[in-house]
Design an enzyme around this catalytic site. Sequence first.
Site, PDB file in Angstrom:
ATOM      1  N   ALA A 495       0.866  -1.195   0.000  1.00 23.87           N
ATOM      2  CA  ALA A 495       0.000   0.000   0.000  1.00 23.87           C
ATOM      3  C   ALA A 495       0.888   1.225   0.000  1.00 23.87           C
ATOM      4  CB  ALA A 495      -0.915   0.030   1.234  1.00 23.87           C
ATOM      5  N   GLY A 496       0.546   2.223  -0.841  1.00 26.07           N
ATOM      6  CA  GLY A 496       1.289   3.477  -0.824  1.00 26.07           C
ATOM      7  C   GLY A 496       2.773   3.242  -1.044  1.00 26.07           C
ATOM      8  N   ASP A 497       3.595   3.582  -0.032  1.00 29.62           N
ATOM      9  CA  ASP A 497       5.037   3.381  -0.140  1.00 29.62           C
ATOM     10  C   ASP A 497       5.489   2.173   0.680  1.00 29.62           C
ATOM     11  OD1 ASP A 497       4.504   4.488   2.308  1.00 29.62           O
ATOM     12  OD2 ASP A 497       6.181   5.885   2.300  1.00 29.62           O
ATOM     13  N   GLU A 498       4.604   1.202   0.854  1.00 25.17           N
ATOM     14  CA  GLU A 498       4.920  -0.018   1.595  1.00 25.17           C
ATOM     15  C   GLU A 498       5.026  -1.203   0.637  1.00 25.17           C
ATOM     16  OE1 GLU A 498       2.633   1.091   5.799  1.00 25.17           O
ATOM     17  OE2 GLU A 498       1.718  -0.287   4.365  1.00 25.17           O
TER      18      GLU A 498
END
Length: 583
Positions: A495-498
């Site tokens: 998710a996102g920057d994960e």
Amino acid sequence: MSKPSAPLSLKLVLIVPYVVLVIALAVAVGSLSYSAGNRAVSTVSEHLLLETVGRIAQAVDRHIVGSGAVLESAFPDGMAAPEKIESDFHELRTRFWIATSLHIDPNNYVYYGNESGQGLGLYRHSLQDAELRMKINADEHRAIYRFTGIDGPLNFERRETKLFDPRTRPWYQDGKRVTGHTWTSVYIDFGTRELLATRARRVLSSAGAFEGVVATDISLRALNDFVGRLKVSPNGIAFIIEQDGNLIASSASPNIRQLPDGSSARLKARESSHPLLRAAYRLVQERLATPDATSLPRVLTFVTEEGEEIHVAFDRIQDEAGLNWITVVAMPTSDFMSGVTENASRTVMLAAAAVVIAIVIGLRILGWVAGDLRRIGEAVRKVGEGELDAPVGVERNDEIGALARSFEAMQTRLRTDKLTGLANRDAFMQKLNKRVELARSDRRSAKLGVLFIDLNRFKQINDHYGHDAGDLALQEIAERLRTNVRGGDLVARYAGDEFVILLDQVASREAVGHIRRQIEEVLRQPLCCIEAESTVEISVGGAIGEALYPDDGLDAQSLLKSADRAMYVHKFAGRAERGDAPG
């Protein structure tokens, strides 16, 4: 004494039952083929419709996302407006130039009006050429100046013949009435005859009283072009409307109509000349009035007055400034069912031909077709139950093969993160669950590890260089992770920057730690995709948490939570070491 009836021909006795049987089988197989294809197509078309609605929402977001930043750059929140424009003219001009540099397409115009009737606007023709529109006294006409560069000299060009008073404009009235950001209704630009939307915000004086309104225009031409280029299906359409039914963009009809006097007016969806657009709008309008209208996006099916079945997907686009648009995608079932219908007809024809040449061959062909359709239907059922990588196993070069390949392509899209090309969260969790089940059933199976990665400085890159640079950074990081793991490992964007990595066949915790340190080193390398404003190299780095099965968890969720907790321990330890503030 009655005359005995003529004896039946043995050939007729033998042929008729088989002909009837083959025809019955052909009808049955054709019906099964059509039914299975119908189910498969319904699933595929629903995903396609939702995906298309999502693409339109993303296009709208990309189109309007910069407008808020433009206003904040022109008048930062909390900055008091000058009592007179001329007293702060140079600073206003500089800020307006910077504001229109953020998203020059489409936010190339920012302007301000105050309670004294003064107005100042800066319109960017290009990266270097601009136009300043200014009036200092309420009763004078606006003067137009051209200049080049942020501090270039102003060259008087002309003075407008029509008196412009900002205080009478809708954007000024809306901005004065609302405390925060607000969108005006979409309107037709007098000069370009194109649709525009204006975002406005009130500006206060140093004493906290209302002083004026700053605003920026967004041309909706590019958005209309994007919707117009969408290829939903041969007869499918897509459109965007406001709450009152006015068209913003459409792939089926214009969004502006010509009046008898030569002027232009907004076109409402119910007035469109396209029958499918009108029918889809009526359905969406009815559904939006129901109590469950907040459960969006939705896919609905209805039958037109002509008896044609139509699938419609719609969603609502809203933001904190009051934007409230509806996106709609409509598609006739016949667009997707044509291949299935043709295949069912072909199956019946083959079976009829088999009566003459070889009933056995015909039956085998029918069984082959039915088997392929059953496999597709089974794969569709498994996808509906969450098994995204269910194999189809159909290798054909006809419509059924095309359907199978389209379904497999859909499965790939459902498993893949669109931006990075990595596996997405659902695909990762499914693979992790399967791997844990395998480890449970076979204790001789090697251990497995999970790495949970959270990028450290990604938000700064987004804030400083923009979302496009952030996307490039995510793509580069994804490629690094993909090329720095083993062949049997799985990298996914969580998710996102994960990001998360499934490490298959690991011998020990030390082996997992060794791989984690390698990944940390890879993340520390400078980014190649962003050109910095100075000689300073840009890198993101990341906090990585690790978990080992079965030591840290006996199922997928507990393993992921253990890795997540470990990541936060590393993250806060790294912040403490660097002296960063938490948050």
